[in-house]
Design a protein around this motif. Structure first.
Motif, PDB file in Angstrom:
ATOM      1  N   ARG A  76       0.834  -1.199   0.000  1.00 40.32           N
ATOM      2  CA  ARG A  76       0.000   0.000   0.000  1.00 40.32           C
ATOM      3  C   ARG A  76       0.877   1.261   0.000  1.00 40.32           C
ATOM      4  O   ARG A  76       0.620   2.222  -0.719  1.00 40.32           O
ATOM      5  N   GLN A  77       1.935   1.230   0.816  1.00 40.53           N
ATOM      6  CA  GLN A  77       2.823   2.393   0.907  1.00 40.53           C
ATOM      7  C   GLN A  77       3.399   2.745  -0.471  1.00 40.53           C
ATOM      8  O   GLN A  77       3.419   3.903  -0.881  1.00 40.53           O
ATOM      9  N   VAL A  78       3.840   1.710  -1.181  1.00 41.42           N
ATOM     10  CA  VAL A  78       4.509   1.970  -2.451  1.00 41.42           C
ATOM     11  C   VAL A  78       3.496   2.384  -3.528  1.00 41.42           C
ATOM     12  O   VAL A  78       3.721   3.335  -4.277  1.00 41.42           O
ATOM     13  N   LEU A  79       2.362   1.685  -3.583  1.00 47.18           N
ATOM     14  CA  LEU A  79       1.419   1.967  -4.665  1.00 47.18           C
ATOM     15  C   LEU A  79       0.647   3.253  -4.439  1.00 47.18           C
ATOM     16  O   LEU A  79       0.381   4.007  -5.372  1.00 47.18           O
ATOM     17  N   GLN A  80       0.278   3.505  -3.171  1.00 45.98           N
ATOM     18  CA  GLN A  80      -0.589   4.663  -2.908  1.00 45.98           C
ATOM     19  C   GLN A  80       0.166   5.862  -2.348  1.00 45.98           C
ATOM     20  O   GLN A  80      -0.366   6.970  -2.335  1.00 45.98           O
ATOM     21  N   GLY A  81       1.380   5.616  -1.830  1.00 48.80           N
ATOM     22  CA  GLY A  81       2.106   6.721  -1.208  1.00 48.80           C
ATOM     23  C   GLY A  81       1.410   7.132   0.082  1.00 48.80           C
ATOM     24  O   GLY A  81       0.336   6.647   0.422  1.00 48.80           O
ATOM     25  N   ARG A  82       2.040   8.006   0.823  1.00 52.42           N
ATOM     26  CA  ARG A  82       1.431   8.466   2.071  1.00 52.42           C
ATOM     27  C   ARG A  82       2.267   9.639   2.554  1.00 52.42           C
ATOM     28  O   ARG A  82       3.480   9.681   2.344  1.00 52.42           O
ATOM     29  N   GLY A  83       1.633  10.567   3.234  1.00 46.25           N
ATOM     30  CA  GLY A  83       2.391  11.706   3.743  1.00 46.25           C
ATOM     31  C   GLY A  83       3.149  12.382   2.616  1.00 46.25           C
ATOM     32  O   GLY A  83       2.568  12.736   1.595  1.00 46.25           O
ATOM     33  N   ASN A  84       4.444  12.473   2.769  1.00 53.10           N
ATOM     34  CA  ASN A  84       5.251  13.149   1.754  1.00 53.10           C
ATOM     35  C   ASN A  84       5.763  12.209   0.680  1.00 53.10           C
ATOM     36  O   ASN A  84       6.598  12.581  -0.128  1.00 53.10           O
ATOM     37  N   MET A  85       5.312  11.000   0.696  1.00 48.88           N
ATOM     38  CA  MET A  85       5.810  10.072  -0.327  1.00 48.88           C
ATOM     39  C   MET A  85       4.818   9.967  -1.482  1.00 48.88           C
ATOM     40  O   MET A  85       3.630   9.758  -1.269  1.00 48.88           O
ATOM     41  N   PRO A  86       5.300  10.145  -2.714  1.00 50.67           N
ATOM     42  CA  PRO A  86       4.384  10.052  -3.856  1.00 50.67           C
ATOM     43  C   PRO A  86       3.934   8.617  -4.097  1.00 50.67           C
ATOM     44  O   PRO A  86       4.605   7.668  -3.701  1.00 50.67           O
ATOM     45  N   ALA A  87       2.783   8.449  -4.755  1.00 49.73           N
ATOM     46  CA  ALA A  87       2.276   7.121  -5.080  1.00 49.73           C
ATOM     47  C   ALA A  87       2.969   6.603  -6.332  1.00 49.73           C
ATOM     48  O   ALA A  87       3.133   7.345  -7.298  1.00 49.73           O
ATOM     49  N   TYR A  88       3.363   5.315  -6.296  1.00 48.88           N
ATOM     50  CA  TYR A  88       4.051   4.740  -7.448  1.00 48.88           C
ATOM     51  C   TYR A  88       3.155   3.832  -8.275  1.00 48.88           C
ATOM     52  O   TYR A  88       3.623   3.157  -9.179  1.00 48.88           O
ATOM     53  N   GLY A  89       1.847   3.812  -7.915  1.00 48.65           N
ATOM     54  CA  GLY A  89       0.931   2.890  -8.574  1.00 48.65           C
ATOM     55  C   GLY A  89       1.044   2.886 -10.083  1.00 48.65           C
ATOM     56  O   GLY A  89       1.075   1.830 -10.711  1.00 48.65           O
ATOM     57  N   LYS A  90       1.118   4.084 -10.675  1.00 49.30           N
ATOM     58  CA  LYS A  90       1.105   4.145 -12.138  1.00 49.30           C
ATOM     59  C   LYS A  90       2.480   3.843 -12.748  1.00 49.30           C
ATOM     60  O   LYS A  90       2.595   3.621 -13.935  1.00 49.30           O
ATOM     61  N   ASN A  91       3.493   3.885 -11.895  1.00 48.39           N
ATOM     62  CA  ASN A  91       4.850   3.809 -12.424  1.00 48.39           C
ATOM     63  C   ASN A  91       5.526   2.466 -12.202  1.00 48.39           C
ATOM     64  O   ASN A  91       6.702   2.322 -12.499  1.00 48.39           O
ATOM     65  N   LEU A  92       4.808   1.516 -11.646  1.00 45.46           N
ATOM     66  CA  LEU A  92       5.401   0.193 -11.394  1.00 45.46           C
ATOM     67  C   LEU A  92       4.510  -0.864 -12.016  1.00 45.46           C
ATOM     68  O   LEU A  92       3.290  -0.838 -11.837  1.00 45.46           O
ATOM     69  N   SER A  93       5.121  -1.806 -12.743  1.00 45.53           N
ATOM     70  CA  SER A  93       4.333  -2.929 -13.251  1.00 45.53           C
ATOM     71  C   SER A  93       4.081  -3.894 -12.090  1.00 45.53           C
ATOM     72  O   SER A  93       4.787  -3.847 -11.078  1.00 45.53           O
ATOM     73  N   PRO A  94       3.069  -4.778 -12.214  1.00 44.28           N
ATOM     74  CA  PRO A  94       2.816  -5.742 -11.134  1.00 44.28           C
ATOM     75  C   PRO A  94       4.066  -6.559 -10.801  1.00 44.28           C
ATOM     76  O   PRO A  94       4.367  -6.792  -9.635  1.00 44.28           O
ATOM     77  N   ALA A  95       4.830  -6.951 -11.836  1.00 41.68           N
ATOM     78  CA  ALA A  95       6.027  -7.753 -11.574  1.00 41.68           C
ATOM     79  C   ALA A  95       7.045  -6.956 -10.763  1.00 41.68           C
ATOM     80  O   ALA A  95       7.647  -7.465  -9.812  1.00 41.68           O
ATOM     81  N   GLU A  96       7.208  -5.686 -11.140  1.00 32.47           N
ATOM     82  CA  GLU A  96       8.159  -4.848 -10.407  1.00 32.47           C
ATOM     83  C   GLU A  96       7.709  -4.679  -8.959  1.00 32.47           C
ATOM     84  O   GLU A  96       8.521  -4.721  -8.030  1.00 32.47           O
ATOM     85  N   THR A  97       6.399  -4.481  -8.774  1.00 33.92           N
ATOM     86  CA  THR A  97       5.880  -4.297  -7.417  1.00 33.92           C
ATOM     87  C   THR A  97       6.161  -5.540  -6.576  1.00 33.92           C
ATOM     88  O   THR A  97       6.629  -5.445  -5.428  1.00 33.92           O
ATOM     89  N   THR A  98       5.865  -6.720  -7.157  1.00 31.79           N
ATOM     90  CA  THR A  98       6.080  -7.960  -6.413  1.00 31.79           C
ATOM     91  C   THR A  98       7.540  -8.076  -5.984  1.00 31.79           C
ATOM     92  O   THR A  98       7.848  -8.354  -4.815  1.00 31.79           O
ATOM     93  N   ALA A  99       8.441  -7.820  -6.938  1.00 31.40           N
ATOM     94  CA  ALA A  99       9.864  -7.946  -6.618  1.00 31.40           C
ATOM     95  C   ALA A  99      10.274  -6.918  -5.572  1.00 31.40           C
ATOM     96  O   ALA A  99      10.951  -7.235  -4.579  1.00 31.40           O
TER      97      ALA A  99
END
Ligand code: HEC
Length: 494
Positions: A435-458
């Protein structure tokens, strides 16, 4: 020749402006006031007029729409003849104007020129400073690029902290809950109609008061300002030992303004326009979001403050600062004018200038906007790769490629904007990491659009491996019957 004279007379008969203009031009000013120290106000005015002219030129081409603003700047930069030069003049003009207004204020402060009877001139000047900064900020937003996006994000988060009315304020500023097309329309209206209109009115009043009250005399140590005698003393000074404003004092104003314009043209031609940097997108962190230089100090100050002080300082700081500036002539409206006899005033000015300069210098690099080259190419420390699975190592590559280290340290090296991640797995469970990586939180940007599912898993597999060997990773407390201390600590985090 005769015709022009007749025409001029015809108009003057009806407008009745000739006499007042003549009087204003020839009004006597103290001899020593025709000095190079007194040229910054008129230079600010000159640059402001230039800003109006270049701004109107830009408005012919600029499209204030979220979808097209960025493109229209590219058109100006690359297709429109001299478009780049007008943009450069306007951008540099903005920087020059802020600098000139600040220098003018410091000079007026040190020369005691804000004292009786010029208190209101100073107060109007404080509003002129605020409007100048307002123009600079809204102008930066109109660029609608990465810097603008981040600048707005920060502006909105400052507004959002105002108690009770924070959310409505942010909505009013952005034209909705997010930075979008309405935001741009709003800032366009503020930048081209509202603030310039007020600027013209306030500058008019400011200059009128300077003309009516006369230019400040050169401060002499020991020549005390008293309300009862000052006006008479000033009158005597200017009439016994005065020189006409035009040409004596005006000559230096004219020459200095000319030099400023030359330097401005040189900067514009040599360094070119500002941006636009990349298209606005919070997950593209490859650009270094950074405000124009006159907001850098605030930027750095915020980044260095302990988080629990931020809200107080953000909300109370400006109120105190502006309040102090406005109250200044009312508190010390009389007395000694010369800086030689006002050590406290000189010290205050020095402390403020040095702190702002130091913070500005800090704002140009870490911790807020980390120097991107420093770590982005730095490999993940080998210690964190030993004994890892192929998937986890793949994740380390993603971590490196997406430049997470610009904000997060590993092995003590990396940006300080987010927490160090060496032991992040003891704090967050796999789901929370995703959730932290895909949606971001606080001052961290969301990476949802910038990571493929495979990249996210890894990536998440790698993050999950970041815990000391003798300490288990965090688990979801609802899935295990006996919660270990780290588990509950980790699961407790939202
Ligand atoms: C622009 C700076 C920035 C970048 C780039 C960034 N982060 Fe973050 N990250 C933060 C901040 C700030 C936080 C703290 C969030 C908060 O305010 O709660 C954070 C928090 C985290 C956390 C939670 C840490 C904890 O202890 O709570 C993880 C995990 C994380 N980031 C992973 C990543 C990964 C993976 C990447 C790269 C894809 C990345 N971050 C890129 C700024 C950044």
């Amino acid at each position: 020749m005769r015709l022009t004279k007749d025409l001029a007379e015809w108009f003057d008969h009806r407008l009745q402006l000739g006499q007042p203009i003549k009087e204003a031009m020839q009004h006597p000013v103290p001899r020593r006031t025709a000095s190079w120290a007194y040229v910054f106000g008129s230079a600010s005015l000159t640059v402001m007029i230039l800003q109006f002219v270049t701004g109107i030129c830009l408005a012919f081409v600029y499209v204030p729409s979220a979808g097209q603003a960025w493109t229209s700047l590219q058109v100006l930069n690359h297709q429109q003849a001299f478009g780049w030069f007008i943009r450069a003049l306007h951008g540099w003009g903005s920087n020059f104007m802020v600098a000139l207004v600040l220098i003018h204020m410091v000079q007026v402060f040190l020369f005691g020129a804000y004292k009786y009877p010029r208190e209101l001139t100073w107060i109007v000047g404080v509003f002129l400073l605020l409007m100048t900064l307002g123009m600079a900020f809204t102008g930066q937003v109109l660029r609608f690029d990465q810097d603008a996006y981040w600048g707005l994000g920060i502006g909105a988060s400052v507004m959002g902290r105002v108690p009770l009315i924070g959310t409505p304020l942010v909505h009013a500023m952005l034209g909705g809950p997010i930075i979008a097309g309405e935001t741009l329309s709003r800032f366009f209206a503020i930048h081209v109609f509202i603030v310039p209109g007020m600027l013209i009115a306030f500058v008019g009043v400011h200059v009128l008061m300077v003309l009516k009250l006369g230019v400040n005399e050169w401060p002499m140590p020991g020549r005390i300002v008293k309300r009862s005698t000052y006006l008479k003393e000033y009158h005597d000074l200017t009439h016994k030992d005065g020189v006409p404003f035009v040409p004596d004092a005006f000559r230096k104003d004219f020459v200095f303004s000319g030099i400023i314009i030359l330097v401005l043209v040189f900067c514009a031609a040599f360094f070119g326009p500002f941006g636009p940097t990349g298209q606005p997108d919070p997950t593209i962190v490859q650009t270094v979001p950074r405000p124009d230089y006159f907001f850098l100090w605030g930027f750095a100050g915020l980044a260095l403050l302990p988080p629990n002080l931020e809200t107080i300082l953000l909300l109370v700081g400006p109120v105190i600062g502006i309040g102090f500036l406005i109250a200044l002539p009312l508190i010390s409206g009389t007395g000694e004018k010369s800086w030689r006899r006002r050590p406290l005033a000189v010290l205050t000015a020095l402390v403020i200038i040095i702190s702002l300069a130091a913070l500005t210098q800090l704002g140009t690099y870490a911790p807020w906007s980390p120097v991107m080259d420093a770590w982005s190419s730095a490999p993940v420390p080998p210690k964190l790769l030993a004994g890892r699975s192929a998937l986890e190592r793949q994740g380390a590559v993603v971590f490196q490629a997406k430049q997470c280290r610009n904000c997060h340290a590993l092995g003590g090296e990396g940006g300080q904007r987010g927490p160090a991640l060496d032991t992040v797995a003891t704090r967050l469970t796999g789901d929370q990491l995703i959730r932290q990586v895909l949606q971001g939180r606080g001052n961290m940007p969301a990476y949802g659009k910038n990571l493929s599912p495979a990249e996210t898993t890894a990536l998440v597999a790698f993050l999950k491996s970041l815990h000391p060997p003798n300490q288990a990773p965090a688990q979801d407390a609802s899935l295990v019957s006996v919660a270990s201390p780290q588990t509950s600590a980790g699961a407790g985090k939202p």
